[in-house]
Scaffold this active site. Sequence first.
Site, PDB file in Angstrom:
ATOM      1  N   SER A  64       0.787  -1.244   0.000  1.00  0.00           N
ATOM      2  CA  SER A  64       0.000   0.000   0.000  1.00  0.00           C
ATOM      3  C   SER A  64       0.815   1.288   0.000  1.00  0.00           C
ATOM      4  CB  SER A  64      -0.954   0.017   1.198  1.00  0.00           C
ATOM      5  OG  SER A  64      -2.082  -0.781   0.932  1.00  0.00           O
ATOM      6  N   LYS A  67       0.251   3.848  -2.660  1.00  0.00           N
ATOM      7  CA  LYS A  67      -0.726   4.942  -2.561  1.00  0.00           C
ATOM      8  C   LYS A  67      -0.071   6.312  -2.412  1.00  0.00           C
ATOM      9  CE  LYS A  67      -4.458   2.095  -0.663  1.00  0.00           C
ATOM     10  NZ  LYS A  67      -3.881   0.841  -0.147  1.00  0.00           N
ATOM     11  N   SER A 124      -5.897   3.586   4.581  1.00  0.00           N
ATOM     12  CA  SER A 124      -5.340   2.845   3.448  1.00  0.00           C
ATOM     13  C   SER A 124      -6.405   2.103   2.653  1.00  0.00           C
ATOM     14  CB  SER A 124      -4.280   1.848   3.941  1.00  0.00           C
ATOM     15  OG  SER A 124      -3.495   1.391   2.865  1.00  0.00           O
ATOM     16  N   LYS A 235       2.844   6.625   5.182  1.00  0.00           N
ATOM     17  CA  LYS A 235       2.070   5.529   4.610  1.00  0.00           C
ATOM     18  C   LYS A 235       2.690   4.185   4.974  1.00  0.00           C
ATOM     19  CE  LYS A 235      -1.477   4.173   2.570  1.00  0.00           C
ATOM     20  NZ  LYS A 235      -1.432   3.128   3.626  1.00  0.00           N
TER      21      LYS A 235
END
Length: 391
Positions: A64, A67, A124, A235
């Site tokens: 993720s 992202k 997320s 993140k």
Amino acid sequence: MKKILAFIICISMLFSVPTYAEEETTNTEQTNQVGKAKSSVLMEASSGTIIKASNENEKLSPASITKIMTMIIIFDAIHSGKIKLTDMATTSAHAKSMGGSQVFLEEGEQQSVETLIKCIIIASGNDASVTMAEHIAGSEEEFVKRMNERAKGLGMTNTHFEDCCGLTDSDNHYTTAKDVAIMSRELITKYPEVFKYSTIWMEPIIHKTAKGESEFMLSNTNKLLKTNQYVKGLKTGSTSKAKYCVSTVAEKDGVKLIAVIMAAPDYKARFSLAEELINYGFSNCKVYNDQTNYNKSIKILGGKKDKIKIRYRGYSYVDTTGSDLSKIKKEITMKKNISAPIKKGDVVGKIEYTLDNKIIGENFLEAEESVKEADYLYTLGKMFRLFLQIT
């Protein structure tokens, strides 16, 4: 007999000690191995200087932390005026079908762009990422093309995306710790408003569907926000293929750091390793920043203007040797006899930085505007105006 028995006991104890010690050493070594990640990078954000790295160019699945690039494309669209934070985006069947980390958007459900940004950064949400991709580009496939183009423009030479959320297990979806640091730096320096969202610990959103309204609590996946006062996001990511990843941003005393951990063995290790890098950076590096606004004009020859304004993009220098950065000197050098035509962004001079009589870097002064070359009619008109002023 007593002496013989005592001797035997002593001998057995003597030989048993190394056995236990070896087992303890082996266990310690195994514990240290568990705490390792495949790849890591520590970068100073203002200059992009890599302070510490390990296997930083190894291509790995990013999960993720993909992202981060998704957020860059979203903020690109906001700042270009293509979308607004208050715009409503509609969830498609494809977006709803996303598994993994999600905020459980229903097909046909509408949420504002700002709410979806929160869903992506805080929780997320894969479904939120695809909803935004389709809202901006019409399809996830087209959005991913833009992600790859943007990555190429940033010099992320070891990166290729196949989706916008990192859920895929495709071997053709990869990046490196160094490239993750590069795109993290782009996001936080170009769009610092991202910290407005990445620092939120928990926040509710409201689902409005045909079934009615329901509340869903977004919870931040970056646990360092709770344990380290200097952390500001950014993140996390994890899949069975990627293992545990994180790109963490922290700031202290004017020093802003990006710590990237990829393929850590467990979620605790990614955070402890990131914090270890951050602490190392704060302890060992100092930053010199020159963001002086050189709001000056310079003379030019043969143009439809006699002067143009100049601009300066600033300069940053990172030191890890304990040098006295107050001794940094700078020297401005302008080009001589600058003549039109001039385009906006043309280099008209430079600033050179030295420390202890050694050049440590330079940056350029650029034209703030374009100036066309003076033609015959313009020159004639100018002479006529001068004549009227004299008479």
